[in-house]
Design a protein around this motif. Sequence first.
Motif, PDB file in Angstrom:
ATOM      1  N   PHE A  40     -22.753  -2.507 -23.707  1.00 48.57           N
ATOM      2  CA  PHE A  40     -21.429  -2.213 -24.242  1.00 48.57           C
ATOM      3  C   PHE A  40     -21.049  -3.200 -25.338  1.00 48.57           C
ATOM      4  O   PHE A  40     -20.401  -2.851 -26.307  1.00 48.57           O
ATOM      5  N   ASP A  41     -21.471  -4.437 -25.170  1.00 46.95           N
ATOM      6  CA  ASP A  41     -21.127  -5.498 -26.124  1.00 46.95           C
ATOM      7  C   ASP A  41     -22.377  -6.341 -26.348  1.00 46.95           C
ATOM      8  O   ASP A  41     -22.548  -7.393 -25.748  1.00 46.95           O
ATOM      9  N   ARG A  42     -23.254  -5.849 -27.217  1.00 48.70           N
ATOM     10  CA  ARG A  42     -24.548  -6.525 -27.413  1.00 48.70           C
ATOM     11  C   ARG A  42     -24.343  -7.868 -28.089  1.00 48.70           C
ATOM     12  O   ARG A  42     -23.705  -7.966 -29.139  1.00 48.70           O
ATOM     13  N   ASN A  65     -14.028  -4.957 -28.233  1.00 51.22           N
ATOM     14  CA  ASN A  65     -13.200  -3.904 -28.825  1.00 51.22           C
ATOM     15  C   ASN A  65     -13.263  -3.914 -30.341  1.00 51.22           C
ATOM     16  O   ASN A  65     -13.245  -2.851 -30.977  1.00 51.22           O
ATOM     17  N   LEU A  66     -13.358  -5.104 -30.939  1.00 54.96           N
ATOM     18  CA  LEU A  66     -13.461  -5.164 -32.395  1.00 54.96           C
ATOM     19  C   LEU A  66     -14.799  -4.594 -32.853  1.00 54.96           C
ATOM     20  O   LEU A  66     -14.871  -3.836 -33.832  1.00 54.96           O
ATOM     21  N   GLN A  67     -15.881  -4.944 -32.154  1.00 56.83           N
ATOM     22  CA  GLN A  67     -17.194  -4.424 -32.526  1.00 56.83           C
ATOM     23  C   GLN A  67     -17.257  -2.903 -32.406  1.00 56.83           C
ATOM     24  O   GLN A  67     -17.990  -2.250 -33.149  1.00 56.83           O
ATOM     25  N   ASN A  68     -16.482  -2.340 -31.472  1.00 55.07           N
ATOM     26  CA  ASN A  68     -16.478  -0.893 -31.271  1.00 55.07           C
ATOM     27  C   ASN A  68     -15.318  -0.211 -31.987  1.00 55.07           C
ATOM     28  O   ASN A  68     -15.032   0.964 -31.725  1.00 55.07           O
ATOM     29  N   ALA A  69     -14.648  -0.943 -32.890  1.00 53.91           N
ATOM     30  CA  ALA A  69     -13.574  -0.404 -33.728  1.00 53.91           C
ATOM     31  C   ALA A  69     -12.401   0.111 -32.912  1.00 53.91           C
ATOM     32  O   ALA A  69     -11.673   1.005 -33.339  1.00 53.91           O
ATOM     33  N   VAL A  70     -12.188  -0.470 -31.714  1.00 57.83           N
ATOM     34  CA  VAL A  70     -11.037  -0.101 -30.901  1.00 57.83           C
ATOM     35  C   VAL A  70      -9.789  -0.818 -31.410  1.00 57.83           C
ATOM     36  O   VAL A  70      -8.684  -0.268 -31.370  1.00 57.83           O
ATOM     37  N   VAL A  71      -9.950  -2.047 -31.885  1.00 65.68           N
ATOM     38  CA  VAL A  71      -8.851  -2.820 -32.470  1.00 65.68           C
ATOM     39  C   VAL A  71      -9.265  -3.276 -33.861  1.00 65.68           C
ATOM     40  O   VAL A  71     -10.445  -3.362 -34.187  1.00 65.68           O
ATOM     41  N   ASP A  72      -8.259  -3.553 -34.693  1.00 65.99           N
ATOM     42  CA  ASP A  72      -8.491  -4.120 -36.030  1.00 65.99           C
ATOM     43  C   ASP A  72      -9.555  -3.347 -36.805  1.00 65.99           C
ATOM     44  O   ASP A  72     -10.540  -3.920 -37.301  1.00 65.99           O
ATOM     45  N   GLY A  73      -9.344  -2.034 -36.901  1.00 62.92           N
ATOM     46  CA  GLY A  73     -10.299  -1.193 -37.620  1.00 62.92           C
ATOM     47  C   GLY A  73     -10.446  -1.559 -39.083  1.00 62.92           C
ATOM     48  O   GLY A  73     -11.502  -1.333 -39.683  1.00 62.92           O
ATOM     49  N   ASP A  74      -9.377  -2.165 -39.681  1.00 63.45           N
ATOM     50  CA  ASP A  74      -9.449  -2.534 -41.096  1.00 63.45           C
ATOM     51  C   ASP A  74     -10.481  -3.631 -41.354  1.00 63.45           C
ATOM     52  O   ASP A  74     -11.187  -3.607 -42.353  1.00 63.45           O
TER      53      ASP A  74
END
Length: 321
Positions: free
Chosen positions: A34-36, A246-255
Amino acid sequence: MRKVYWFVFVFIFTGLFTLYASDAGQVEFNIRFFDRRVYYVESDPIYIQITITNNSPVPYRFKLADDRAFSIDFDIRTMSNRPLPQADMLTRKRTTNNHVFFREIAIESGESFSFVEDLREYISFEQPGSFRVKALVYPELFRSNAVSAVESNFLSLNLRPALIQGSDGIPLEMDVATGAVLVKQRIPPDEVISYMLSARQLSQWERFFLYLDIESMIQRDPAQRRRYTAENEAGRRRMVSEYRANLQNAVVDGDIHQIPTSFEILRTVYNNDEGTVVVLQRYRHAAFTELRHYTYFLEKKDNFWSIVNYTVQGMGSIPNN
């Protein structure tokens, strides 16, 4: 009476067809990290995402326990095929005489169902090394003599020795590509931003996070700040780990997650403690290139500049040649 027979026939036929579809491999059980990241013998959780995909023409049903230890298991072996021992917590759960609460999950044809589990709750890791990871799913729940487990694909897991501690007591980041220690440099704010954006272009996440103050990024949101302040040390580490994932999976801070085609530093202003860097970032699409102005805010901590916040402003687009 004919209607009753017909109903029974349809029920039995549907059940047999569902079993046939599963046996034929039309229901897939796949796992992935999930989070490599770089994993260590004693460190943060090792999250595995389990996905069940129904490729059969009929719904697939199985029981999912509230405590996932009664629905899944992990088989982890060394390269010499020696199995690793179960975690003590898992053994206690399965040997305690408690009720197992569950819900029935129905996956329609062509759909998937996913959930995430931490390997450390199932397996005791004592030594570094290379391992093969396989998940076992029990559609009818785990029993002491269960034999009806469905197996997933294999993953390769590499565990490194314990984290290397820096002079300040904080663990040092490791480069996934080379295995070398990533050490912060005393570089000015504009070079920090260039380093971060270049790492994002190459999808080098450990380098991307090196100058990113995750604790500050989390606390930009008032609700998250209150939650972070109320957590103990273990809870805060968990929030940091969740934010990275979540950042790596574009769940937060997509910009900030998106990969810029190119970037140009427009302006840098800083004093002894704070700084801002304005960057023009370009994102190429099929027919046009999108332009954005990013303003990154940095703070100097322990003589190193770190990114604590950012804003973004759209600047329109230009057609591609």
